[in-house]
Scaffold this active site. Structure first.
Site, short mmCIF file in Angstrom:
data_model
loop_
_atom_site.label_atom_id
_atom_site.label_comp_id
_atom_site.label_asym_id
_atom_site.label_seq_id
_atom_site.Cartn_x
_atom_site.Cartn_y
_atom_site.Cartn_z
N ARG A 10 16.00 -68.03 -48.49
CA ARG A 10 15.10 -69.18 -48.59
C ARG A 10 15.33 -69.87 -49.93
NH1 ARG A 10 8.85 -68.21 -47.45
NH2 ARG A 10 8.89 -67.19 -49.49
N SER A 53 7.48 -69.25 -37.48
CA SER A 53 6.21 -68.89 -38.10
C SER A 53 5.06 -69.27 -37.18
CB SER A 53 6.04 -69.61 -39.44
OG SER A 53 7.05 -69.25 -40.36
N LYS A 109 2.96 -68.56 -51.85
CA LYS A 109 2.43 -69.69 -51.09
C LYS A 109 0.94 -69.79 -51.35
CE LYS A 109 5.65 -70.47 -47.29
NZ LYS A 109 5.76 -70.71 -45.82
#
Length: 213
Positions: A42, A111, A140
């Site tokens: 990522r 997700s 996050k």
């Protein structure tokens, strides 16, 4: 091409914020030695060229350990490096479009935060569901929290594998016992560790005790 649930046991999601004495490549190799069974690369800040160059190196590394590599939200990079799969969020490209591009040569992870999103992802052709955020996490800060009860209901609602993500570590993973998950995705608890290899070894043992057989 069916995804082996066992490959999702300890799912490492990369984050270079903890680079220090070791770079991300070195950190990831230690994680693989420690037992990581799946990797998601990522990168939100890199250019396309930088991302591609890094992905090519990481793909070779993962191949050396027979561990699948998923690319986060970049179909072009995933295709160019012949990644094993791609992971997309609810706000990214939808599963049908991704499948039309990659065909059946790649796994697709999606997700999900509730039963409806999970079921829709499965219907559209996802190979696994990533459910979270389970616990609050620094990676996050604005993430929606998904209850353990909802995680359990999602596992009951789909036939494809389910991976829990978000703020998970060796101190709280056992709370997910009997939810029906197939694995745990971890970011900071792996890459912020002073000894990544040993951390992954401990995580693997804990996760093995709670996943469905």
């Amino acid at each position: 091409m069916k995804l082996d649930r066992k490959k999702l046991l300890l799912y490492a999601v990369t984050d270079r914020r903890w680079e220090g004495k070791e770079n991300l490549y070195e950190q990831l190799e230690n994680a693989l030695i420690g037992g990581v069974t799946c990797v998601q690369l990522r990168e939100k800040e890199m250019s396309e060229v930088e991302f591609l160059n890094e992905a090519e190196k990481i793909k070779i590394l993962c191949n050396n350990y027979n561990v699948p590599l998923f690319i986060n939200d970049n179909v072009n990079v995933a295709m160019k490096v012949h990644a094993d799969g791609i992971h997309v969020g609810q706000d990214d490209m939808d599963v049908k479009k991704v499948r039309n591009i990659v065909g059946n040569s790649m796994y697709i992870g999606v997700s999900a935060h509730n039963i409806e999103e999970a079921i829709n992802a499965e219907i559209e052709g996802a190979d696994y569901i990533g459910v979270g955020t389970i616990f609050s996490t620094s990676t996050k800060l604005d993430a929606e929290i998904v209850s353990i009860e909802m995680l359990s209901e999602i596992c009951k609602s789909v036939k494809i594998p389910v991976v829990a993500i978000g703020g998970l570590n060796e101190n709280n993973i056992l709370k997910l016992s009997k939810t029906g998950i197939d694995g745990v995705a971890i970011v900071s608890n792996i890459f912020s560790s002073d000894n990544i290899k040993e951390k992954c070894e401990r995580l693997c043992e804990i996760i093995k005790s709670i996943v469905r057989n």
